[in-house]
Design a protein around this motif. Structure first.
Motif, PDB file in Angstrom:
ATOM      1  N   LEU A  97       0.821  -1.214   0.000  1.00 48.39           N
ATOM      2  CA  LEU A  97       0.000   0.000   0.000  1.00 48.39           C
ATOM      3  C   LEU A  97       0.853   1.261   0.000  1.00 48.39           C
ATOM      4  O   LEU A  97       1.955   1.286   0.536  1.00 48.39           O
ATOM      5  CB  LEU A  97      -0.926   0.006   1.224  1.00 48.39           C
ATOM      6  N   SER A  98       0.294   2.320  -0.568  1.00 44.70           N
ATOM      7  CA  SER A  98       0.922   3.643  -0.531  1.00 44.70           C
ATOM      8  C   SER A  98       0.626   4.279   0.818  1.00 44.70           C
ATOM      9  O   SER A  98      -0.159   3.754   1.609  1.00 44.70           O
ATOM     10  CB  SER A  98       0.380   4.512  -1.667  1.00 44.70           C
ATOM     11  N   SER A  99       1.189   5.431   1.053  1.00 44.40           N
ATOM     12  CA  SER A  99       0.974   6.117   2.334  1.00 44.40           C
ATOM     13  C   SER A  99      -0.489   6.522   2.543  1.00 44.40           C
ATOM     14  O   SER A  99      -0.919   6.717   3.666  1.00 44.40           O
ATOM     15  CB  SER A  99       1.874   7.346   2.427  1.00 44.40           C
TER      16      SER A  99
ATOM     17  N   GLY B 104      -3.047   4.576   1.660  1.00 40.01           N
ATOM     18  CA  GLY B 104      -3.850   3.378   1.831  1.00 40.01           C
ATOM     19  C   GLY B 104      -4.348   2.674   0.588  1.00 40.01           C
ATOM     20  O   GLY B 104      -5.060   1.690   0.698  1.00 40.01           O
ATOM     21  N   VAL B 105      -4.001   3.145  -0.594  1.00 37.43           N
ATOM     22  CA  VAL B 105      -4.383   2.439  -1.815  1.00 37.43           C
ATOM     23  C   VAL B 105      -3.194   1.606  -2.279  1.00 37.43           C
ATOM     24  O   VAL B 105      -2.044   1.907  -1.933  1.00 37.43           O
ATOM     25  CB  VAL B 105      -4.855   3.403  -2.935  1.00 37.43           C
ATOM     26  N   PRO B 106      -3.444   0.544  -3.045  1.00 32.54           N
ATOM     27  CA  PRO B 106      -2.313  -0.233  -3.547  1.00 32.54           C
ATOM     28  C   PRO B 106      -1.302   0.668  -4.259  1.00 32.54           C
ATOM     29  O   PRO B 106      -1.676   1.513  -5.081  1.00 32.54           O
ATOM     30  CB  PRO B 106      -2.970  -1.226  -4.505  1.00 32.54           C
ATOM     31  N   LYS B 107      -0.020   0.487  -3.927  1.00 32.56           N
ATOM     32  CA  LYS B 107       1.030   1.350  -4.483  1.00 32.56           C
ATOM     33  C   LYS B 107       1.052   1.313  -6.007  1.00 32.56           C
ATOM     34  O   LYS B 107       1.280   2.336  -6.641  1.00 32.56           O
ATOM     35  CB  LYS B 107       2.400   0.981  -3.935  1.00 32.56           C
ATOM     36  N   ASP B 108       0.811   0.136  -6.586  1.00 28.17           N
ATOM     37  CA  ASP B 108       0.804   0.055  -8.054  1.00 28.17           C
ATOM     38  C   ASP B 108      -0.191   1.042  -8.644  1.00 28.17           C
ATOM     39  O   ASP B 108       0.111   1.776  -9.587  1.00 28.17           O
ATOM     40  CB  ASP B 108       0.444  -1.356  -8.510  1.00 28.17           C
ATOM     41  N   PHE B 109      -1.400   1.076  -8.081  1.00 25.31           N
ATOM     42  CA  PHE B 109      -2.427   1.977  -8.593  1.00 25.31           C
ATOM     43  C   PHE B 109      -2.157   3.424  -8.195  1.00 25.31           C
ATOM     44  O   PHE B 109      -2.483   4.348  -8.945  1.00 25.31           O
ATOM     45  CB  PHE B 109      -3.801   1.541  -8.130  1.00 25.31           C
ATOM     46  N   ALA B 110      -1.539   3.635  -7.038  1.00 27.72           N
ATOM     47  CA  ALA B 110      -1.172   4.995  -6.630  1.00 27.72           C
ATOM     48  C   ALA B 110      -0.141   5.571  -7.599  1.00 27.72           C
ATOM     49  O   ALA B 110      -0.200   6.756  -7.940  1.00 27.72           O
ATOM     50  CB  ALA B 110      -0.631   5.003  -5.207  1.00 27.72           C
ATOM     51  N   ASP B 111       0.798   4.736  -8.064  1.00 28.89           N
ATOM     52  CA  ASP B 111       1.785   5.199  -9.043  1.00 28.89           C
ATOM     53  C   ASP B 111       1.102   5.633 -10.339  1.00 28.89           C
ATOM     54  O   ASP B 111       1.432   6.678 -10.907  1.00 28.89           O
ATOM     55  CB  ASP B 111       2.816   4.108  -9.347  1.00 28.89           C
ATOM     56  N   VAL B 112       0.136   4.828 -10.817  1.00 31.13           N
ATOM     57  CA  VAL B 112      -0.612   5.184 -12.031  1.00 31.13           C
ATOM     58  C   VAL B 112      -1.356   6.494 -11.795  1.00 31.13           C
ATOM     59  O   VAL B 112      -1.299   7.416 -12.619  1.00 31.13           O
ATOM     60  CB  VAL B 112      -1.586   4.064 -12.450  1.00 31.13           C
ATOM     61  N   ARG B 113      -2.056   6.581 -10.676  1.00 32.24           N
ATOM     62  CA  ARG B 113      -2.790   7.808 -10.322  1.00 32.24           C
ATOM     63  C   ARG B 113      -1.856   9.010 -10.348  1.00 32.24           C
ATOM     64  O   ARG B 113      -2.178  10.049 -10.940  1.00 32.24           O
ATOM     65  CB  ARG B 113      -3.400   7.648  -8.930  1.00 32.24           C
ATOM     66  N   ASP B 114      -0.691   8.876  -9.725  1.00 31.80           N
ATOM     67  CA  ASP B 114       0.225  10.009  -9.610  1.00 31.80           C
ATOM     68  C   ASP B 114       0.771  10.471 -10.956  1.00 31.80           C
ATOM     69  O   ASP B 114       0.765  11.665 -11.255  1.00 31.80           O
ATOM     70  CB  ASP B 114       1.366   9.669  -8.650  1.00 31.80           C
ATOM     71  N   TYR B 115       1.233   9.537 -11.803  1.00 36.15           N
ATOM     72  CA  TYR B 115       1.774  10.006 -13.086  1.00 36.15           C
ATOM     73  C   TYR B 115       0.658  10.506 -13.994  1.00 36.15           C
ATOM     74  O   TYR B 115       0.838  11.467 -14.737  1.00 36.15           O
ATOM     75  CB  TYR B 115       2.701   8.985 -13.760  1.00 36.15           C
ATOM     76  N   PHE B 116      -0.521   9.881 -13.918  1.00 34.04           N
ATOM     77  CA  PHE B 116      -1.631  10.332 -14.752  1.00 34.04           C
ATOM     78  C   PHE B 116      -2.097  11.724 -14.341  1.00 34.04           C
ATOM     79  O   PHE B 116      -2.241  12.621 -15.185  1.00 34.04           O
ATOM     80  CB  PHE B 116      -2.797   9.343 -14.688  1.00 34.04           C
ATOM     81  N   ASN B 117      -2.327  11.914 -13.052  1.00 27.71           N
ATOM     82  CA  ASN B 117      -2.816  13.215 -12.577  1.00 27.71           C
ATOM     83  C   ASN B 117      -1.789  14.318 -12.826  1.00 27.71           C
ATOM     84  O   ASN B 117      -2.159  15.440 -13.189  1.00 27.71           O
ATOM     85  CB  ASN B 117      -3.204  13.133 -11.101  1.00 27.71           C
TER      86      ASN B 117
ATOM     87  N   ARG C 135      -9.863  11.469 -21.339  1.00 34.55           N
ATOM     88  CA  ARG C 135     -10.206  11.744 -19.944  1.00 34.55           C
ATOM     89  C   ARG C 135      -9.482  12.991 -19.465  1.00 34.55           C
ATOM     90  O   ARG C 135      -8.278  13.123 -19.628  1.00 34.55           O
ATOM     91  CB  ARG C 135      -9.823  10.549 -19.063  1.00 34.55           C
ATOM     92  N   LYS C 136     -10.230  13.873 -18.838  1.00 37.00           N
ATOM     93  CA  LYS C 136      -9.648  15.127 -18.346  1.00 37.00           C
ATOM     94  C   LYS C 136      -9.842  15.308 -16.848  1.00 37.00           C
ATOM     95  O   LYS C 136      -9.540  16.362 -16.311  1.00 37.00           O
ATOM     96  CB  LYS C 136     -10.255  16.326 -19.093  1.00 37.00           C
ATOM     97  N   THR C 137     -10.353  14.278 -16.176  1.00 41.45           N
ATOM     98  CA  THR C 137     -10.549  14.364 -14.730  1.00 41.45           C
ATOM     99  C   THR C 137      -9.496  13.514 -14.024  1.00 41.45           C
ATOM    100  O   THR C 137      -9.120  12.442 -14.513  1.00 41.45           O
ATOM    101  CB  THR C 137     -11.952  13.871 -14.333  1.00 41.45           C
ATOM    102  N   PRO C 138      -9.020  13.972 -12.872  1.00 41.15           N
ATOM    103  CA  PRO C 138      -8.007  13.209 -12.137  1.00 41.15           C
ATOM    104  C   PRO C 138      -8.543  11.870 -11.631  1.00 41.15           C
ATOM    105  O   PRO C 138      -9.737  11.720 -11.369  1.00 41.15           O
ATOM    106  CB  PRO C 138      -7.660  14.113 -10.955  1.00 41.15           C
ATOM    107  N   ILE C 139      -7.649  10.927 -11.507  1.00 41.32           N
ATOM    108  CA  ILE C 139      -7.963   9.643 -10.879  1.00 41.32           C
ATOM    109  C   ILE C 139      -8.030   9.886  -9.375  1.00 41.32           C
ATOM    110  O   ILE C 139      -7.170  10.550  -8.803  1.00 41.32           O
ATOM    111  CB  ILE C 139      -6.876   8.605 -11.211  1.00 41.32           C
ATOM    112  N   THR C 140      -9.049   9.336  -8.734  1.00 42.12           N
ATOM    113  CA  THR C 140      -9.218   9.518  -7.296  1.00 42.12           C
ATOM    114  C   THR C 140      -8.968   8.200  -6.552  1.00 42.12           C
ATOM    115  O   THR C 140      -9.093   7.109  -7.136  1.00 42.12           O
ATOM    116  CB  THR C 140     -10.642   9.989  -6.958  1.00 42.12           C
ATOM    117  N   ASN C 141      -8.663   8.311  -5.273  1.00 41.98           N
ATOM    118  CA  ASN C 141      -8.509   7.115  -4.448  1.00 41.98           C
ATOM    119  C   ASN C 141      -9.815   6.334  -4.370  1.00 41.98           C
ATOM    120  O   ASN C 141      -9.813   5.106  -4.369  1.00 41.98           O
ATOM    121  CB  ASN C 141      -8.037   7.486  -3.046  1.00 41.98           C
ATOM    122  N   GLU C 142     -10.937   7.051  -4.306  1.00 38.89           N
ATOM    123  CA  GLU C 142     -12.239   6.388  -4.254  1.00 38.89           C
ATOM    124  C   GLU C 142     -12.467   5.544  -5.508  1.00 38.89           C
ATOM    125  O   GLU C 142     -12.956   4.411  -5.433  1.00 38.89           O
ATOM    126  CB  GLU C 142     -13.361   7.423  -4.096  1.00 38.89           C
ATOM    127  N   GLU C 143     -12.098   6.075  -6.661  1.00 40.18           N
ATOM    128  CA  GLU C 143     -12.217   5.329  -7.916  1.00 40.18           C
ATOM    129  C   GLU C 143     -11.370   4.062  -7.864  1.00 40.18           C
ATOM    130  O   GLU C 143     -11.819   2.985  -8.273  1.00 40.18           O
ATOM    131  CB  GLU C 143     -11.764   6.231  -9.067  1.00 40.18           C
TER     132      GLU C 143
END
Length: 129
Positions: free
Chosen positions: A13-15, A17-30, A43-51
Motif C-alpha cells: 500500500l501507498s501512504s 492506503g491504496v495499492p502502491k501500483d495503482f497509486a503510481d498510475v494515479r500520480d503520473y496520470f494526474n 479523460r480530463k478528470t483526475p484519478i481519485t482514491n475512491e475510484e
C-alpha cells in the motif's frame, strides 16, 4: 533498465492506503493532466482514491489488468475491459466489451513500455482463451 509486466499487487500500500501500483498510475496520470502532457487522452478528470478502491480493485475479477514496473515504480498500465462500467472514464458507456485502455508515464520511454504491456496482454489473453 528492465521493464517487468505483471498483475497489480494489492498487498503493498501507498501512504494513503491504496495499492502502491495503482497509486503510481494515479500520480503520473494526474501530474500529466496538470502538465497537459497526455493531450490525446480523452479523460480530463483526475484519478481519485475512491475510484481506485471502488472501481479498479473490484474490476480485477472481471477485467484483465497488467502494470509495467521499472526500478520499483509503475510506469504503465493496460486493462482489457469486459465490465465497461468498472472505470470512472467519462465515456465508458461508449466502450464495447473487450476494448482496452492503457497509459504510460510520459517521462519514460512510452513506446518501449507499451511494447512490453501489449506483448504480455496478448499472452494473458491466449492463456485465458
Amino acid at each position: 533498465m528492465e521493464i517487468k509486466v505483471r498483475k497489480p499487487d494489492l498487498e503493498r500500500l501507498s501512504s494513503d492506503g491504496v495499492p502502491k501500483d495503482f497509486a503510481d498510475v494515479r500520480d503520473y496520470f494526474n501530474q500529466s493532466l496538470k502538465e497537459n502532457s497526455l493531450p490525446w487522452i480523452p479523460r480530463k478528470t483526475p484519478i481519485t482514491n475512491e475510484e481506485i478502491m471502488k472501481k479498479w480493485i473490484p474490476s480485477l475479477e472481471k477485467n484483465i489488468s497488467l502494470v509495467a514496473e521499472l526500478e520499483g515504480n509503475i510506469v504503465g498500465s493496460l486493462t482489457v475491459f469486459y465490465d465497461i462500467n468498472s472505470t470512472s472514464y467519462e465515456h465508458a458507456n461508449k466502450r464495447d466489451s473487450g476494448e482496452f485502455n492503457s497509459t504510460t508515464n510520459p517521462r519514460q520511454d512510452c513506446v518501449l513500455i507499451m511494447k512490453h504491456l501489449i506483448k504480455e496482454t496478448v499472452a494473458e489473453l491466449k492463456k485465458q482463451n
